[in-house]
Motif scaffolding. Structure first.
Motif, short mmCIF file in Angstrom:
data_model
loop_
_atom_site.label_atom_id
_atom_site.label_comp_id
_atom_site.label_asym_id
_atom_site.label_seq_id
_atom_site.Cartn_x
_atom_site.Cartn_y
_atom_site.Cartn_z
N TYR A 37 0.81 -1.22 0.00
CA TYR A 37 0.00 0.00 0.00
C TYR A 37 0.85 1.27 0.00
N PRO A 38 0.50 2.26 -0.84
CA PRO A 38 1.05 3.60 -0.64
C PRO A 38 0.59 4.11 0.72
N VAL A 39 1.34 5.06 1.28
CA VAL A 39 1.05 5.52 2.64
C VAL A 39 0.78 7.01 2.64
N GLY A 40 -0.30 7.39 3.32
CA GLY A 40 -0.60 8.80 3.56
C GLY A 40 -0.38 9.13 5.02
N VAL A 41 -0.30 10.41 5.34
CA VAL A 41 -0.08 10.84 6.72
C VAL A 41 -0.79 12.16 6.96
N LEU A 42 -1.38 12.29 8.15
CA LEU A 42 -2.05 13.53 8.52
C LEU A 42 -1.90 13.78 10.01
N ARG A 43 -2.25 14.99 10.42
CA ARG A 43 -2.27 15.34 11.84
C ARG A 43 -3.72 15.52 12.29
N MET A 44 -4.00 15.04 13.50
CA MET A 44 -5.32 15.22 14.10
C MET A 44 -5.12 15.56 15.57
N ASP A 45 -5.79 16.58 16.07
CA ASP A 45 -5.70 16.96 17.48
C ASP A 45 -6.96 16.52 18.21
N LEU A 46 -6.77 15.85 19.34
CA LEU A 46 -7.88 15.41 20.18
C LEU A 46 -7.77 16.09 21.54
N THR A 47 -8.88 16.61 22.04
CA THR A 47 -8.89 17.25 23.35
C THR A 47 -9.65 16.39 24.34
N ASP A 48 -8.95 16.03 25.42
CA ASP A 48 -9.53 15.21 26.47
C ASP A 48 -10.09 16.14 27.55
N PRO A 49 -11.41 16.28 27.63
CA PRO A 49 -11.96 17.22 28.62
C PRO A 49 -11.71 16.78 30.05
N ALA A 50 -11.61 15.48 30.29
CA ALA A 50 -11.39 15.00 31.65
C ALA A 50 -10.02 15.43 32.18
N GLN A 51 -9.01 15.40 31.29
CA GLN A 51 -7.66 15.79 31.71
C GLN A 51 -7.32 17.22 31.33
N ARG A 53 -6.45 18.20 28.44
CA ARG A 53 -5.22 18.05 27.65
C ARG A 53 -5.57 17.90 26.18
N THR A 54 -4.83 18.61 25.31
CA THR A 54 -4.96 18.40 23.87
C THR A 54 -3.79 17.54 23.42
N LEU A 55 -4.10 16.45 22.76
CA LEU A 55 -3.10 15.49 22.31
C LEU A 55 -3.04 15.49 20.79
N PRO A 56 -1.97 15.99 20.19
CA PRO A 56 -1.81 15.86 18.74
C PRO A 56 -1.51 14.41 18.37
N LEU A 57 -2.11 13.95 17.30
CA LEU A 57 -1.83 12.62 16.74
C LEU A 57 -1.21 12.80 15.36
N THR A 58 -0.21 11.98 15.07
CA THR A 58 0.25 11.83 13.69
C THR A 58 -0.25 10.47 13.25
N ILE A 59 -1.00 10.44 12.14
CA ILE A 59 -1.67 9.22 11.72
C ILE A 59 -1.21 8.84 10.32
N TRP A 60 -0.71 7.63 10.20
CA TRP A 60 -0.31 7.05 8.92
C TRP A 60 -1.36 6.03 8.49
N TYR A 61 -1.62 5.92 7.20
CA TYR A 61 -2.72 5.07 6.75
C TYR A 61 -2.47 4.62 5.30
N PRO A 62 -3.02 3.46 4.93
CA PRO A 62 -2.96 3.06 3.52
C PRO A 62 -3.74 4.05 2.66
N ALA A 63 -3.17 4.38 1.53
CA ALA A 63 -3.77 5.37 0.63
C ALA A 63 -4.00 4.73 -0.74
N PRO A 64 -4.90 5.32 -1.53
CA PRO A 64 -5.07 4.83 -2.91
C PRO A 64 -3.78 4.99 -3.70
#
Length: 425
Positions: A37-51, A53-64
């Motif tokens: 698979y070719p690979v794509g990558v993106l950034r996604m930020d998730l905010t945990d209201p309990a903590q 805290r905002t946690l940035p994610l770097t996400i790699w995934y199979p791409a077309p």
């Protein structure tokens, strides 16, 4: 002479600019080769209201496979792909995810004061083999004094498992929405952690901390209480997590041993431990090996790098401009080639996850080695014979005594141990 030196310098710059995976030597184990698979990558930020805290994610995934996008650059301490700087990966930013196949999801949790994109080689390799990989930036506090170091490490102890649990739950909730909609299966998840990330992964997997242990007594109260043996969280390991990979997990070694044998026995998720037998941070005999021995209700495998310290995961100093010895000591190994470590990690992690999450018996067979120590393997040849670049395979009569997936003489310096649930190795 000046022209020659200038030409050599330009050639060196050109080589360094080539993605690391493109320069892999032809001695990689079989499953370490790039997947389909070719690979794509993106950034996604998730905010945990309990903590809060905002946690940035770097996400790699199979791409077309139609191409497009821009090359991903991984810059030290910078979440997600950058436009320039750092080192260049094989993934492409700004390309869509391949949907409809529902690939297994891998959540990665880095070590103390590391960063998500510092593990891009493994993430890109897994994505090319059909996994969606979400690597958390935990944003550990950078200490400036001995007091702030204690405060920083206390925060890490309290938040690693909480961060992992939040990201797993939130990505499961979002599986049908957003840029990765319908690209991953929230019921088929692997959790990978390095060092303190491995510490968190074992807790997330159900191993409650020893309330009479030294770490628990030193940790801030009541923040540590939810992670103790018998606490509700111990019995609430995320339902979708079906596999754990623990690279040099911290917390098993005295004087700050975090678990009792009873707490470790509550871990039932199939687990792959990876460690150097000279680990001077997490410890080996009384550290990671002790964890492996006492997680008696999990099917577990342990890959050991002989003569390696703690730095058996991550991209090393790739992308760090002008690394000092302090950086080299923190991220590299004195005996092992970095590209060799990376390729061996890809090979065994893919074999383990393919067997556990994809039920791929053929790839799972790469974990069935004929000898615990690779150096004891046998692949005899007659006088003047050569096998060339052929990999050992269980169905190859000549190579049956050698570690499958490795070329002759090239499985060296490794050990692979296995223990089934219900007993010690």
């Amino acid at each position: 002479m000046i022209a020659v030196l200038r030409g050599a310098a330009l050639a060196l710059v050109a080589v360094l600019a080539v993605p690391a995976a493109a320069q892999a030597l032809p001695d990689v184990p079989e499953l370490a080769q790039r997947g389909a698979y070719p690979v794509g990558v993106l950034r996604m930020d998730l905010t945990d209201p309990a903590q809060k805290r905002t946690l940035p994610l770097t996400i790699w995934y199979p791409a077309p496979g139609q191409g497009g996008g821009t090359p991903a650059h991984y810059v030290m301490k910078t979440p997600g792909p950058a436009a320039t700087g750092g080192h260049v990966g094989t993934a492409r930013a700004a390309v869509p995810a391949l949907t409809g196949k529902r690939f297994p999801l891998v959540v990665f949790s880095h070590g103390y004061r590391n960063w998500a994109t510092g593990f891009s080689d493994l993430a890109e390799g897994l994505a090319s083999h059909g996994y969606v990989v979400a690597s958390i930036d935990h944003r550990d506090l950078e200490p400036t004094t001995s007091e702030s170091r204690l405060r920083s490490f206390a925060q890490v102890v309290l938040t690693r498992s909480a961060d992992q649990r939040f990201v797993i739950a939130e990505l499961a909730r979002r599986a049908g929405t957003g840029p990765l909609a319908n690209s991953y299966d929230p019921a088929s998840i692997a959790l990978i952690g390095y060092s303190i990330g491995g510490f968190g992964a074992l807790i997330t997997g159900g191993a409650g901390l020893d309330p009479e242990g030294p770490l628990y007594k030193l940790a801030p109260q009541p923040g540590i209480a939810p992670y103790a043996e018998g606490a509700p969280l111990e019995a609430q390991a995320p339902a979708g997590v079906k596999a754990i990979v623990a690279f040099a997990p911290w917390g098993g070694s005295p004087p700050l041993r975090a678990w009792s044998a009873k707490g470790l026995a509550n871990l039932t998720t199939p687990t792959l431990f990876i460690v150097g037998d000279q680990d001077d941070v997490s410890g080996y005999g009384e550290g990671v090996h002790w964890l492996y021995e006492n997680a008696v209700h999990a099917d577990r495998t342990m890959l050991v790098y002989q003569n390696a310290h703690h730095n058996i995961a991550g991209d090393g100093v790739a992308g760090i401009p002008d690394p000092t010895f302090e950086w080299v000591e923190r991220l590299e190994e004195p005996v092992w080639r970095r590209d060799r470590i990376l390729s061996i990690n890809r090979h065994f992690v893919i074999a383990f996850l393919d067997r556990t999450l994809k039920h791929d018996a053929a790839h799972g067979a790469f974990l069935n080695v004929p000898t615990e120590k690779a150096a004891d393997g046998s692949w005899p040849l007659g006088a003047g014979q050569s096998v060339g670049a052929r990999y050992a395979a269980p169905d190859d009569a000549g190579a049956r005594g050698y570690w499958p997936g490795f070329q002759r003489r090239w499985a060296l310096g490794l050990e692979l141990h296995h223990a089934a649930p219900g007993g010690r190795p």
